[in-house]
Design a protein around this motif. Structure first.
Motif, mmCIF file in Angstrom:
data_model
loop_
_atom_site.group_PDB
_atom_site.id
_atom_site.type_symbol
_atom_site.label_atom_id
_atom_site.label_comp_id
_atom_site.label_asym_id
_atom_site.label_seq_id
_atom_site.Cartn_x
_atom_site.Cartn_y
_atom_site.Cartn_z
ATOM 1 N N PHE A 184 -9.792 19.888 11.986
ATOM 2 C CA PHE A 184 -9.402 19.945 13.403
ATOM 3 C C PHE A 184 -7.826 19.742 13.726
ATOM 4 O O PHE A 184 -7.388 19.779 15.012
ATOM 5 C CB PHE A 184 -10.440 19.112 14.233
ATOM 6 N N LEU A 185 -7.459 19.137 12.486
ATOM 7 C CA LEU A 185 -5.943 18.581 12.702
ATOM 8 C C LEU A 185 -4.828 19.419 11.805
ATOM 9 O O LEU A 185 -3.800 19.093 11.981
ATOM 10 C CB LEU A 185 -5.801 17.116 12.625
ATOM 11 N N THR A 186 -5.575 20.415 11.149
ATOM 12 C CA THR A 186 -4.408 21.067 10.143
ATOM 13 C C THR A 186 -3.311 21.669 10.705
ATOM 14 O O THR A 186 -2.220 21.820 10.195
ATOM 15 C CB THR A 186 -5.106 21.974 9.160
ATOM 16 N N ASP A 187 -3.293 22.206 12.184
ATOM 17 C CA ASP A 187 -2.116 22.954 12.710
ATOM 18 C C ASP A 187 -1.210 21.983 13.566
ATOM 19 O O ASP A 187 -0.267 22.249 14.139
ATOM 20 C CB ASP A 187 -2.564 23.862 13.821
ATOM 21 N N LYS A 188 -1.474 20.710 13.349
ATOM 22 C CA LYS A 188 -0.944 19.498 14.193
ATOM 23 C C LYS A 188 0.342 19.091 13.300
ATOM 24 O O LYS A 188 0.245 19.293 11.911
ATOM 25 C CB LYS A 188 -1.568 18.323 14.299
ATOM 26 N N PRO A 189 1.719 18.920 13.697
ATOM 27 C CA PRO A 189 2.659 18.670 13.088
ATOM 28 C C PRO A 189 2.777 17.603 12.150
ATOM 29 O O PRO A 189 3.353 17.393 11.029
ATOM 30 C CB PRO A 189 4.155 18.396 14.341
ATOM 31 N N PHE A 190 1.851 16.430 12.677
ATOM 32 C CA PHE A 190 1.783 15.303 11.690
ATOM 33 C C PHE A 190 0.561 15.577 10.678
ATOM 34 O O PHE A 190 0.490 14.409 9.877
ATOM 35 C CB PHE A 190 1.366 13.906 12.607
ATOM 36 N N PHE A 191 0.426 16.826 10.401
ATOM 37 C CA PHE A 191 -0.981 16.675 9.588
ATOM 38 C C PHE A 191 -0.563 16.546 8.276
ATOM 39 O O PHE A 191 -1.260 15.615 7.424
ATOM 40 C CB PHE A 191 -1.686 18.034 9.685
ATOM 41 N N PRO A 192 0.704 16.913 7.754
ATOM 42 C CA PRO A 192 1.314 16.426 6.288
ATOM 43 C C PRO A 192 1.616 14.940 6.145
ATOM 44 O O PRO A 192 1.096 14.542 5.097
ATOM 45 C CB PRO A 192 2.560 17.254 6.198
ATOM 46 N N SER A 193 1.853 14.260 7.251
ATOM 47 C CA SER A 193 1.685 12.896 7.139
ATOM 48 C C SER A 193 0.534 11.970 6.994
ATOM 49 O O SER A 193 0.565 11.119 6.270
ATOM 50 C CB SER A 193 2.579 12.268 8.331
ATOM 51 N N ILE A 194 -0.639 12.409 7.631
ATOM 52 C CA ILE A 194 -1.735 12.227 7.532
ATOM 53 C C ILE A 194 -2.357 12.358 6.046
ATOM 54 O O ILE A 194 -2.809 11.418 5.178
ATOM 55 C CB ILE A 194 -2.878 13.010 8.184
ATOM 56 N N VAL A 195 -1.840 13.490 5.247
ATOM 57 C CA VAL A 195 -2.336 13.619 3.933
ATOM 58 C C VAL A 195 -1.793 12.766 2.905
ATOM 59 O O VAL A 195 -2.449 12.199 2.186
ATOM 60 C CB VAL A 195 -2.349 15.164 3.645
ATOM 61 N N SER A 196 -0.208 12.435 3.160
ATOM 62 C CA SER A 196 0.287 11.715 2.185
ATOM 63 C C SER A 196 -0.233 10.042 2.664
ATOM 64 O O SER A 196 -0.250 9.508 1.442
ATOM 65 C CB SER A 196 1.980 11.816 2.380
ATOM 66 N N TYR A 197 -0.483 9.889 3.703
ATOM 67 C CA TYR A 197 -0.798 8.436 3.814
ATOM 68 C C TYR A 197 -2.209 8.274 3.185
ATOM 69 O O TYR A 197 -2.327 7.450 2.612
ATOM 70 C CB TYR A 197 -0.932 8.187 5.635
#
Ligand code: ADP
Length: 139
Positions: A52-65
């Motif tokens: 539900f968050l994959t289209d958010k601009p911050f999604f790549p930062s969630i993955v790296s975190y």
């Protein structure tokens, strides 16, 4: 109602060596450990978990975190386990979470917030099946 919930002790929790402290809070609230393992999260699993968050601009930062270091994944069981666990965590944004909540005491912001916990019975069932096989779950 006796429920089960899926918890992830996120990389900031592990890096701050707070896994024991956080798990003690769950135990003191009457929740039991039903399953527990340490894993390195893969991007494919994170895309599913946070679909539900994959289209958010911050999604790549969630993955790296979430891939910064191995995490602990738990299943907690007990009376109203889903709400009890979410109440112990506090709101998503640690910077506004009240003192006394896990995120308020140990988290940093909207992203680095120590732990994930399932938000409904339907989500809990899906998340438990996503992270654990039947043989890894103990009564
Ligand atoms: P919760 O984890 O409290 O259920 P959400 O489901 O809304 O919260 O978000 C999932 C996770 O995504 C959050 O715990 C947090 O790590 C990250 N996240 C949410 N919103 C933001 C944001 N605005 N910026 C960065 N990361 C976020």
């Amino acid at each position: 109602m006796i429920e089960r919930t899926l918890v992830i002790l996120k990389p900031d929790c592990m890096q701050k060596n707070l896994a024991g402290t956080v798990m003690e809070k769950f135990a003191k609230a009457g929740l039991s450990l039903v399953a527990c393992k340490m894993i390195r999260l893969q991007e494919s699993l994170l895309r599913e978990h946070y679909d539900f968050l994959t289209d958010k601009p911050f999604f790549p930062s969630i993955v790296s975190y979430m891939m910064e270091c191995p995490v602990l994944v738990l299943i907690l069981g007990g009376e109203n386990a889903i709400a009890v666990t979410r109440d112990l965590l506090g709101p998503t944004d640690s910077s506004i979470a009240p003192k006394g909540t896990i995120r308020g005491d140990f988290g940093q912001d909207k992203s680095r917030n120590i732990a994930h916990a399932s938000d409904s019975p339907e989500t809990a069932v899906k998340e438990i099946a996503r992270f654990f096989t039947k043989s890894e779950v103990f009564e």
